[in-house]
Design a protein around this motif. Structure first.
Motif, PDB file in Angstrom:
ATOM      1  N   MET A  84       0.929  -1.256   0.003  1.00 41.07           N
ATOM      2  CA  MET A  84       0.026  -0.080  -0.021  1.00 41.07           C
ATOM      3  C   MET A  84       0.941   1.191   0.190  1.00 41.07           C
ATOM      4  SD  MET A  84      -3.056  -0.306  -0.795  1.00 41.07           S
ATOM      5  CE  MET A  84      -3.178   1.357  -0.515  1.00 41.07           C
ATOM      6  N   SER A  85       2.103   1.338   0.717  1.00 41.01           N
ATOM      7  CA  SER A  85       2.773   2.416   0.408  1.00 41.01           C
ATOM      8  C   SER A  85       3.342   2.612  -0.860  1.00 41.01           C
ATOM      9  CB  SER A  85       4.207   2.301   1.465  1.00 41.01           C
ATOM     10  OG  SER A  85       4.874   1.305   1.290  1.00 41.01           O
ATOM     11  N   ALA A  86       3.596   1.369  -1.785  1.00 42.78           N
ATOM     12  CA  ALA A  86       4.048   1.515  -2.975  1.00 42.78           C
ATOM     13  C   ALA A  86       2.654   2.329  -3.771  1.00 42.78           C
ATOM     14  CB  ALA A  86       4.149   0.509  -3.355  1.00 42.78           C
ATOM     15  N   ILE A  87       1.839   1.888  -3.686  1.00 38.47           N
ATOM     16  CA  ILE A  87       0.544   2.445  -4.352  1.00 38.47           C
ATOM     17  C   ILE A  87       0.004   3.853  -4.146  1.00 38.47           C
ATOM     18  CG2 ILE A  87      -2.114   2.280  -4.568  1.00 38.47           C
ATOM     19  CD1 ILE A  87      -1.837  -0.835  -4.198  1.00 38.47           C
ATOM     20  N   VAL A 107     -10.799  -3.354  -7.263  1.00 38.53           N
ATOM     21  CA  VAL A 107      -9.636  -3.090  -6.653  1.00 38.53           C
ATOM     22  C   VAL A 107      -9.352  -3.576  -5.355  1.00 38.53           C
ATOM     23  CG1 VAL A 107      -8.849  -1.132  -8.170  1.00 38.53           C
ATOM     24  CG2 VAL A 107      -9.998  -0.863  -6.135  1.00 38.53           C
ATOM     25  N   PHE A 108      -8.310  -3.767  -4.781  1.00 40.11           N
ATOM     26  CA  PHE A 108      -7.905  -3.996  -3.353  1.00 40.11           C
ATOM     27  C   PHE A 108      -8.678  -3.050  -2.439  1.00 40.11           C
ATOM     28  CE2 PHE A 108      -4.896  -3.978   0.322  1.00 40.11           C
ATOM     29  CZ  PHE A 108      -5.366  -4.960   1.190  1.00 40.11           C
ATOM     30  N   GLY A 109      -9.255  -3.557  -1.195  1.00 37.96           N
ATOM     31  CA  GLY A 109     -10.115  -2.582  -0.369  1.00 37.96           C
ATOM     32  C   GLY A 109      -9.481  -1.240  -0.016  1.00 37.96           C
ATOM     33  N   SER A 110      -8.132  -1.211   0.419  1.00 36.55           N
ATOM     34  CA  SER A 110      -7.495  -0.045   0.945  1.00 36.55           C
ATOM     35  C   SER A 110      -7.044   0.617  -0.372  1.00 36.55           C
ATOM     36  CB  SER A 110      -5.966  -0.554   1.552  1.00 36.55           C
ATOM     37  OG  SER A 110      -6.414  -1.210   2.679  1.00 36.55           O
ATOM     38  N   THR A 111      -6.749   0.105  -1.640  1.00 39.00           N
ATOM     39  CA  THR A 111      -6.762   0.982  -2.783  1.00 39.00           C
ATOM     40  C   THR A 111      -7.982   1.834  -3.022  1.00 39.00           C
ATOM     41  OG1 THR A 111      -5.231  -0.657  -3.558  1.00 39.00           O
ATOM     42  CG2 THR A 111      -6.028   1.211  -5.255  1.00 39.00           C
ATOM     43  N   HIS A 112      -9.410   1.246  -2.856  1.00 34.85           N
ATOM     44  CA  HIS A 112     -10.717   1.945  -2.763  1.00 34.85           C
ATOM     45  C   HIS A 112     -10.872   2.955  -1.967  1.00 34.85           C
ATOM     46  CE1 HIS A 112     -14.923   2.354  -3.352  1.00 34.85           C
ATOM     47  NE2 HIS A 112     -15.021   2.052  -2.342  1.00 34.85           N
ATOM     48  N   SER A 113     -10.331   2.743  -0.784  1.00 34.59           N
ATOM     49  CA  SER A 113     -10.344   3.639   0.232  1.00 34.59           C
ATOM     50  C   SER A 113      -9.438   4.976   0.093  1.00 34.59           C
ATOM     51  CB  SER A 113      -9.976   3.121   1.695  1.00 34.59           C
ATOM     52  OG  SER A 113     -10.816   2.170   1.978  1.00 34.59           O
ATOM     53  N   TYR A 149      -5.757   3.003 -14.128  1.00 36.95           N
ATOM     54  CA  TYR A 149      -5.329   1.953 -13.122  1.00 36.95           C
ATOM     55  C   TYR A 149      -6.086   0.726 -12.768  1.00 36.95           C
ATOM     56  CZ  TYR A 149      -3.977   0.054  -8.674  1.00 36.95           C
ATOM     57  OH  TYR A 149      -3.729  -1.012  -7.581  1.00 36.95           O
ATOM     58  N   VAL A 150      -5.450  -0.250 -13.165  1.00 33.10           N
ATOM     59  CA  VAL A 150      -6.352  -1.601 -13.001  1.00 33.10           C
ATOM     60  C   VAL A 150      -5.333  -2.541 -12.129  1.00 33.10           C
ATOM     61  CG1 VAL A 150      -7.520  -1.367 -15.084  1.00 33.10           C
ATOM     62  CG2 VAL A 150      -5.518  -2.611 -14.874  1.00 33.10           C
ATOM     63  N   GLU A 151      -6.192  -3.729 -11.646  1.00 30.95           N
ATOM     64  CA  GLU A 151      -5.144  -4.977 -11.171  1.00 30.95           C
ATOM     65  C   GLU A 151      -5.845  -6.129 -11.994  1.00 30.95           C
ATOM     66  OE1 GLU A 151      -7.221  -6.091  -7.105  1.00 30.95           O
ATOM     67  OE2 GLU A 151      -6.227  -4.068  -6.807  1.00 30.95           O
ATOM     68  N   THR A 152      -5.308  -6.951 -12.284  1.00 29.00           N
ATOM     69  CA  THR A 152      -5.550  -8.141 -13.165  1.00 29.00           C
ATOM     70  C   THR A 152      -4.600  -9.218 -12.838  1.00 29.00           C
ATOM     71  OG1 THR A 152      -6.189  -8.910 -15.141  1.00 29.00           O
ATOM     72  CG2 THR A 152      -4.596  -7.424 -15.278  1.00 29.00           C
ATOM     73  N   PRO A 153      -4.875 -10.274 -12.262  1.00 27.14           N
ATOM     74  CA  PRO A 153      -6.476 -10.829 -11.787  1.00 27.14           C
ATOM     75  C   PRO A 153      -6.796  -9.851 -10.597  1.00 27.14           C
ATOM     76  CG  PRO A 153      -5.041 -12.761 -12.163  1.00 27.14           C
ATOM     77  CD  PRO A 153      -4.353 -11.685 -12.326  1.00 27.14           C
ATOM     78  N   THR A 154      -8.174  -9.650 -10.712  1.00 27.55           N
ATOM     79  CA  THR A 154      -8.682  -8.905  -9.564  1.00 27.55           C
ATOM     80  C   THR A 154      -8.863  -9.491  -8.155  1.00 27.55           C
ATOM     81  OG1 THR A 154     -10.941  -9.480 -10.134  1.00 27.55           O
ATOM     82  CG2 THR A 154     -10.010  -7.594 -11.400  1.00 27.55           C
ATOM     83  N   ASN A 155      -8.781  -8.821  -7.210  1.00 28.50           N
ATOM     84  CA  ASN A 155      -9.266  -9.121  -5.872  1.00 28.50           C
ATOM     85  C   ASN A 155     -10.379  -8.804  -5.236  1.00 28.50           C
ATOM     86  OD1 ASN A 155      -8.700 -10.162  -3.067  1.00 28.50           O
ATOM     87  ND2 ASN A 155      -7.190  -8.452  -2.692  1.00 28.50           N
ATOM     88  N   ALA A 344     -17.511 -11.891   2.127  1.00 28.54           N
ATOM     89  CA  ALA A 344     -18.553 -11.167   2.496  1.00 28.54           C
ATOM     90  C   ALA A 344     -18.928 -11.024   4.020  1.00 28.54           C
ATOM     91  CB  ALA A 344     -19.857 -12.114   2.033  1.00 28.54           C
ATOM     92  N   SER A 345     -18.081 -11.992   4.841  1.00 26.50           N
ATOM     93  CA  SER A 345     -18.211 -12.041   6.273  1.00 26.50           C
ATOM     94  C   SER A 345     -17.235 -11.377   7.134  1.00 26.50           C
ATOM     95  CB  SER A 345     -18.767 -13.174   6.746  1.00 26.50           C
ATOM     96  OG  SER A 345     -17.664 -14.082   6.609  1.00 26.50           O
ATOM     97  N   THR A 346     -16.001 -11.236   6.211  1.00 24.37           N
ATOM     98  CA  THR A 346     -14.883 -10.949   6.631  1.00 24.37           C
ATOM     99  C   THR A 346     -14.192  -9.560   6.252  1.00 24.37           C
ATOM    100  OG1 THR A 346     -13.520 -12.444   5.385  1.00 24.37           O
ATOM    101  CG2 THR A 346     -14.339 -13.178   7.453  1.00 24.37           C
ATOM    102  N   THR A 347     -13.457  -9.640   5.283  1.00 25.05           N
ATOM    103  CA  THR A 347     -12.715  -8.409   4.694  1.00 25.05           C
ATOM    104  C   THR A 347     -13.581  -7.273   4.117  1.00 25.05           C
ATOM    105  OG1 THR A 347     -12.414  -9.784   2.607  1.00 25.05           O
ATOM    106  CG2 THR A 347     -10.544  -9.652   4.500  1.00 25.05           C
ATOM    107  N   HIS A 348     -14.979  -7.806   3.670  1.00 25.57           N
ATOM    108  CA  HIS A 348     -15.836  -6.871   2.849  1.00 25.57           C
ATOM    109  C   HIS A 348     -17.158  -6.887   3.760  1.00 25.57           C
ATOM    110  CE1 HIS A 348     -12.721  -7.473  -0.143  1.00 25.57           C
ATOM    111  NE2 HIS A 348     -13.110  -6.248  -0.451  1.00 25.57           N
ATOM    112  N   GLY A 349     -17.213  -7.457   5.089  1.00 24.23           N
ATOM    113  CA  GLY A 349     -18.370  -7.598   5.875  1.00 24.23           C
ATOM    114  C   GLY A 349     -19.062  -6.195   6.008  1.00 24.23           C
TER     115      GLY A 349
END
Length: 388
Positions: A84-87, A107-113, A149-155, A344-349
């Motif tokens: 994330m510091s790189a991004i 995109v990764f959740g922290s990137t979205h934030s 900006y993209v990530e592929t494969p996506t997370n 759905a119940s953890t990282t993106h809950g």
């Protein structure tokens, strides 16, 4: 130096010291000394390239970065404390107030934030397109758009974006094209070959491969990396020499590790496709994957991430996690150990169902970071957990 990937990873090393060590030593020093005042002046004026201070450069971080640069076919790079510091540093170095970013929504959740909560503080805005709506991408581009900006494969849904198509769009509109290549690694995919200007990795994942250290790296064109380097040099998100030393050694086995990861992942994906407890399976090298042809065009292997939809939604997903006996429950990925996550119940809950569906996170979606255990043991553990 050979151009073969495995040889670059092993033989691209820091110059040996007077002790003629076979393996690069660890340089745990904060600073470096100078022979005289003139050498010190010339070094700080950047008339002479040498190590000054480990926030700027260090033999270990240089070795690690040089390997990634060679592997990705880039011109220059910089190593960071985390992915994330790189991004963040990459975007902060290249963007000014009023600039605009176009990004895939997946995109990764922290990137979205970062896009939605933090860059707007500096009047930097972002517009999203969905994985299946690339045709609408150009309609989002404005006069102040600077980055694609993209990530592929996506997370975490393991969707695939057509890098060649995106590279052409970026070139047409004179955008800086940045790709998060974390899931693929430089062994599986080289975005620069398809038009990317910069490539970012969370080295914490497959590059380390054993869940030991944090790290990030950005590589790309010399001109863009110069801007990123100057920003990083003054703001301090540098990778530690110890982590760089560990990661450089990890790169020596990246090819053989990823080969086995991908072999195991494909076998697991094929098993899951036959399970009556599973609604669907997504793995880039399964013929049933929506972007299978694109994946085969731009990826050497399918990677180590398998996503599947378990029947029964969130409750079934949680029961499945509780029933696992061997596989680890963790938010990390790319480890030697197989890791299972139910987003759905953890990282993106905390996201609404609508927001989750925007990025392909359905109620029963399970992400498996397939490890290096015997694949029969991995399959056996998932099979018994799916029977609950």
């Amino acid at each position: 130096m050979s151009k073969h990937f495995e040889t670059q990873a092993i033989r691209n090393q820091t110059e040996r010291t007077q002790f003629l060590e076979h393996s690069t030593p660890l340089y745990l020093t904060s600073s470096f000394v100078f022979e005289d005042a003139e050498e010190m002046r010339a070094s700080f004026a950047e008339e002479k390239q040498r190590n000054l201070y480990s926030r700027f450069t260090n033999p270990n971080t240089t070795e690690f970065t040089d390997k990634i640069v060679a592997m990705e076919g880039a011109e220059a790079g910089y190593a960071f404390a985390t992915g994330m510091s790189a991004i963040f540093t990459t975007f902060a170095a290249l963007l000014n107030a009023g600039d605009h970013v176009v990004s895939c929504r997946s995109v990764f959740g922290s990137t979205h934030s970062m896009f939605t909560n933090f860059l707007p503080k500096w009047n930097i805005t972002t517009s999203y397109f969905k994985v299946n709506e690339v045709d609408n991408l150009e309609s989002l581009i404005t006069n102040n758009t600077k980055i694609l900006y993209v990530e592929t494969p996506t997370n975490p849904a393991v969707d695939i974006l057509d890098l060649a198509l995106l590279g052409k769009i970026a070139k047409k509109h004179q955008l800086i094209f940045i790709v998060d290549n974390c899931f693929a690694t430089p062994y599986v995919q080289k975005p620069i070959q398809f038009g990317a200007d910069l490539v970012i990795h969370s080295a914490t994942k497959l590059i380390d491969g054993q869940g030991r250290v944090l790290g990030g790296v950005t590589v790309g064109s010399k001109d863009l990396m110069r801007e990123i380097y100057l920003f990083a040099r003054n703001t301090g998100p540098a990778m530690s020499p110890f982590n760089a030393w560990v990661l450089s050694k990890s790169l020596e086995t990246l090819a053989v590790r990823v080969e086995k990861h991908a072999e195991n992942a494909l076998k697991l994906a094929e098993f899951l496709e036959k399970s009556e407890a599973v609604e669907f399976v997504k793995y880039p090298f399964l013929k049933s994957h929506p972007q299978y042809k694109i994946a085969k065009k731009q990826m050497l292997l399918g990677g180590n991430i398998v996503a599947f939809e378990i029947k029964g939604g969130i409750a079934a997903g949680r029961r499945f996690l509780d029933a696992l006996k061997m596989c680890s429950l963790s938010a990390n990925l790319g480890d030697t150990r197989t890791i299972v996550t139910h987003p759905a119940s953890t990282t993106h809950g905390r996201l609404s169902e609508e927001d989750r569906l925007q990025v392909g996170i359905t109620d029963g979606l399970v992400r498996v970071s397939v490890g290096l255990e015997n694949v029969e043991d991995i399959i056996e553990d998932l099979e018994q957990a799916l029977s609950f």
